[in-house]
Design a protein around this motif. Sequence first.
Motif, PDB file in Angstrom:
ATOM      1  N   UNK A   1       2.901   8.865  11.590  1.00 45.87           N
ATOM      2  CA  UNK A   1       4.355   8.970  11.685  1.00 45.87           C
ATOM      3  C   UNK A   1       4.959   7.668  11.170  1.00 45.87           C
ATOM      4  N   UNK A   2       6.194   7.738  10.706  1.00 41.91           N
ATOM      5  CA  UNK A   2       6.818   6.529  10.175  1.00 41.91           C
ATOM      6  C   UNK A   2       8.313   6.533  10.470  1.00 41.91           C
ATOM      7  N   UNK A   3       8.757   5.444  11.072  1.00 35.61           N
ATOM      8  CA  UNK A   3      10.173   5.227  11.319  1.00 35.61           C
ATOM      9  C   UNK A   3      10.834   4.976   9.961  1.00 35.61           C
ATOM     10  N   UNK A   4      11.842   5.760   9.628  1.00 34.66           N
ATOM     11  CA  UNK A   4      12.435   5.646   8.291  1.00 34.66           C
ATOM     12  C   UNK A   4      12.891   4.237   7.946  1.00 34.66           C
ATOM     13  N   UNK A   5      13.304   3.472   8.955  1.00 33.82           N
ATOM     14  CA  UNK A   5      13.853   2.157   8.625  1.00 33.82           C
ATOM     15  C   UNK A   5      12.764   1.120   8.345  1.00 33.82           C
ATOM     16  N   UNK A   6      11.516   1.506   8.510  1.00 40.16           N
ATOM     17  CA  UNK A   6      10.471   0.506   8.321  1.00 40.16           C
ATOM     18  C   UNK A   6       9.874   0.493   6.914  1.00 40.16           C
ATOM     19  N   UNK A   7      10.403   1.353   6.044  1.00 41.35           N
ATOM     20  CA  UNK A   7       9.830   1.407   4.697  1.00 41.35           C
ATOM     21  C   UNK A   7      10.904   1.372   3.614  1.00 41.35           C
ATOM     22  N   UNK A   8      10.460   1.106   2.386  1.00 43.00           N
ATOM     23  CA  UNK A   8      11.342   1.157   1.219  1.00 43.00           C
ATOM     24  C   UNK A   8      11.018   2.420   0.421  1.00 43.00           C
ATOM     25  N   UNK A   9      11.972   2.836  -0.400  1.00 49.21           N
ATOM     26  CA  UNK A   9      11.795   4.144  -1.049  1.00 49.21           C
ATOM     27  C   UNK A   9      11.830   4.122  -2.578  1.00 49.21           C
ATOM     28  N   UNK A  10      11.855   2.939  -3.158  1.00 47.21           N
ATOM     29  CA  UNK A  10      11.898   2.851  -4.623  1.00 47.21           C
ATOM     30  C   UNK A  10      10.681   3.484  -5.271  1.00 47.21           C
ATOM     31  N   UNK A  11       9.549   3.473  -4.552  1.00 44.09           N
ATOM     32  CA  UNK A  11       8.334   3.973  -5.197  1.00 44.09           C
ATOM     33  C   UNK A  11       7.997   5.413  -4.816  1.00 44.09           C
ATOM     34  N   UNK A  12       8.948   6.134  -4.272  1.00 46.97           N
ATOM     35  CA  UNK A  12       8.682   7.547  -3.954  1.00 46.97           C
ATOM     36  C   UNK A  12       8.304   8.331  -5.212  1.00 46.97           C
ATOM     37  N   UNK A  13       8.729   7.827  -6.371  1.00 44.41           N
ATOM     38  CA  UNK A  13       8.388   8.516  -7.618  1.00 44.41           C
ATOM     39  C   UNK A  13       6.894   8.452  -7.931  1.00 44.41           C
ATOM     40  N   UNK A  14       6.172   7.581  -7.206  1.00 45.49           N
ATOM     41  CA  UNK A  14       4.727   7.517  -7.448  1.00 45.49           C
ATOM     42  C   UNK A  14       3.940   8.145  -6.310  1.00 45.49           C
ATOM     43  N   UNK A  15       4.610   8.937  -5.509  1.00 46.89           N
ATOM     44  CA  UNK A  15       3.937   9.579  -4.377  1.00 46.89           C
ATOM     45  C   UNK A  15       2.829  10.489  -4.911  1.00 46.89           C
ATOM     46  N   UNK A  16       1.583  10.302  -4.448  1.00 41.24           N
ATOM     47  CA  UNK A  16       0.471  11.062  -5.022  1.00 41.24           C
ATOM     48  C   UNK A  16       0.601  12.565  -4.771  1.00 41.24           C
ATOM     49  N   UNK A  17       0.201  13.331  -5.746  1.00 40.11           N
ATOM     50  CA  UNK A  17       0.333  14.787  -5.691  1.00 40.11           C
ATOM     51  C   UNK A  17      -0.485  15.436  -4.583  1.00 40.11           C
ATOM     52  N   UNK A  18      -1.571  14.768  -4.205  1.00 39.69           N
ATOM     53  CA  UNK A  18      -2.434  15.390  -3.193  1.00 39.69           C
ATOM     54  C   UNK A  18      -2.046  14.975  -1.772  1.00 39.69           C
ATOM     55  N   UNK A  19      -0.876  14.358  -1.629  1.00 42.77           N
ATOM     56  CA  UNK A  19      -0.408  13.983  -0.292  1.00 42.77           C
ATOM     57  C   UNK A  19       0.911  14.688  -0.012  1.00 42.77           C
ATOM     58  N   UNK A  20       1.362  14.590   1.233  1.00 39.06           N
ATOM     59  CA  UNK A  20       2.616  15.266   1.582  1.00 39.06           C
ATOM     60  C   UNK A  20       3.454  14.366   2.492  1.00 39.06           C
ATOM     61  N   UNK A  21       4.762  14.462   2.339  1.00 41.66           N
ATOM     62  CA  UNK A  21       5.680  13.715   3.216  1.00 41.66           C
ATOM     63  C   UNK A  21       6.534  14.705   3.998  1.00 41.66           C
ATOM     64  N   UNK A  22       6.632  14.514   5.295  1.00 39.58           N
ATOM     65  CA  UNK A  22       7.522  15.312   6.140  1.00 39.58           C
ATOM     66  C   UNK A  22       8.770  14.477   6.420  1.00 39.58           C
ATOM     67  N   UNK A  23       9.900  15.164   6.527  1.00 43.77           N
ATOM     68  CA  UNK A  23      11.123  14.481   6.963  1.00 43.77           C
ATOM     69  C   UNK A  23      11.679  15.223   8.177  1.00 43.77           C
TER      70      UNK A  23
END
Length: 692
Positions: A96-118
Amino acid sequence: ASLDTLDIIVLAVLLLGTIAYFTKGTYWAVQKDPYASSMANGSAGKSGKSRNILERMEESGKNCVIFYGSQTGTAEDYASRLAKEGSSRFGLKTMTADLEEYDYENLDQFPEDKVAFFVLATYGEGEPTDNAVEFYEFIKGDDVSFSEKSAEESPLSNLKYVAFGLGNNTYEHYNSMVREVNKTLTKLGAQRVGDAGEGDDGAGTMEEDFLAWKEPMWAALSEAMNLEEREAVYEPVYEVTEREDLDATQETVYLGEPNKNHLEGHSKGPYNAHNPYIAPIAESHELFNDKTRNCLHMEIDIAGSNLSYTTGDHIAVWPNNAGREVDRLLDIVDLSKKRDTVIGVKGLDATAKVPFPTPTTYDTVMRYQLEICAPVSRQFLSTLAQFAPNDEVKEKMNKLGGDKDLFAEEVAKKNFNIAQLLAHVSKGQKWDKIPFSLFIEGLNKIQPRYYSISSSSLVQKDKVSITAIVESVEVPGAPHVVKGVTTNYLLSLMLKQHGEENPDPHGLNYAITGPRNKYDGVHVPVHIRHSNFKLPSDPSKPIIMVGPGTGVAPFRGFVQERAQQAQNGENVGKTILFFGCRNRTEDFIYKDEWEKWSKDLNGQFELVTAFSREQEKKVYVQHRLRERAEEINKLLEQKAYFYVCGDAANMAREVNDILAQIISEQRGVDKKKGEDIVKSMRASNQYQEDVW
Ligand code: FAD
């Protein structure tokens, strides 16, 4: 993680800079306290944890991250539950990840074999929760820029995501957070798996909406990621060790102190959502004249704390659970004898945060850290089943957990808390096999409760007043009276302050003197939360306030303030308050004060009352508004501010609709136009709500 002062300063400066950058300074007008929470929670800095989510997932071997935007802890709880389930049923490597603890500039490199829940709660008037502000501003930005791809190239085309929102349909902007994020991610090319779910707190179906959404979502995700379902095995998230080397009297053991400074006895500011101020209660009294109900007025002294407020803000009270309920729970899980045994709690995985300071004791966790009195979730029943004392009980638990209607009938309607439920199903037999980790995972962290400040900062800047009705809910067919955690705690404090022989009329046995008697002399842990619910800066503007019951709280502050302004010789505009209660003898709160302030306001104040039970037909503030249609419309045309406070489920929505009708009738426009005018009043802050 504990941070030293330098860390905190560095973090605060960094964060302030970031916020100022993303919001081009406009955030300052929005009086939230975004940096307060980040300071205590911040994971950058000395701990070496990175704000780079991809790096974090890579180094901890995760293929599924569950981000949460949470205000009161429910979204965070759902995120943890999804993480557990993804791991135990589908073998996903979750975090799990608290949204305020991360940066999002690199979401464009999110690997295809992984998944993000919001998992995203919507707060107030369609706003992101405090911890989601930065994320939201970033992805919604006009010129959102990712580290490699530009907006034209569908930069997020590699990102698989799952979305669930927590909202309340009684608010204008129902679930707008998840809707907006979903729309934006899709626009940026990301691929949603399953439907974007929406839970509705307003209809009271949040939990069932969540459960109904997640099954098809898991099916879609299994397909998208080629997952195979397996028999879910419980794996604890935390390792709990009994520390024979320590005993509870030692000064390194947390007995309810919220953090290290408090433990070491030199609590210091800044006080915020992670660091309460232990405030003296200067004065308190009963407002009702009714033997069966209590409503409290409390004056909380914040002098010298560096806390400040402006009229219309909220104060948060940090409760602890009634001793009676702590005893009940420790007893049924057979920990009574060990209640003061010292325990260490550690995340078994690098990404699992322990939600409270340790070492501590079983008693402390149940009393100060977990929401043990709240209704129990159906999913939790199924998880608990495997630890039942015998097969019959196990079967019963599985049945209750698996059958929505049966659960509603036999659990939800009976108002059981966790201990009551366990005892009911096992007929009193002890549940001695439940791993303690499961309580930390399955119960929410206890939440501060908010109160609309009922005093004016102009008149009493160092004293914050609270107006709170003491919750005591009796439902036909339910075996227990639900006693609200915080308000009954405050009631005990009031009775103690008055030197009552029995400050505990209901046998609730609160730890009113706090851990190690640190709160003796009548103290309560609090912090202040700034709100946007504000008087017009120009006092000559007319105002109309609608606040039945304790909804009148902030308006007491408003009227107190305008009375003072009038006394100071300022030109104060028409001030109308619609107030409602049962009758004038029992629950007509602040009657004498209205009279006094009316004099101070030289005829500019009018109190319009609706006593619902003084005649055969019930009369509410809504009816009174209708009777004053012409006058209200005139005042609105003179740019009067319109305020509503109190019950979100019915009253606030009805007032909204009545106002639209009044406008349409009085101005001779159609119904739709009337509604649009109210909408635009809301957008321009001429219409403000403070509802719960
Ligand atoms: P809780 O223990 O939180 O219980 C609350 C309710 O939950 C119960 O009444 C019951 O209906 C339900 N419940 C709890 N446990 C169970 C169970 N086991 N089974 C079934 N149902 C259960 N309140 C005021 O009086 N005055 C104010 O000015 C005020 N301002 C507010 C401003 C804001 C912005 C917000 C968000 C809330 C405000 N509130 C105010 C409400 C306040 O925050 C609390 O929710 C309220 O006082 C009850 O808190 P509690 O801890 O006593 O009750």
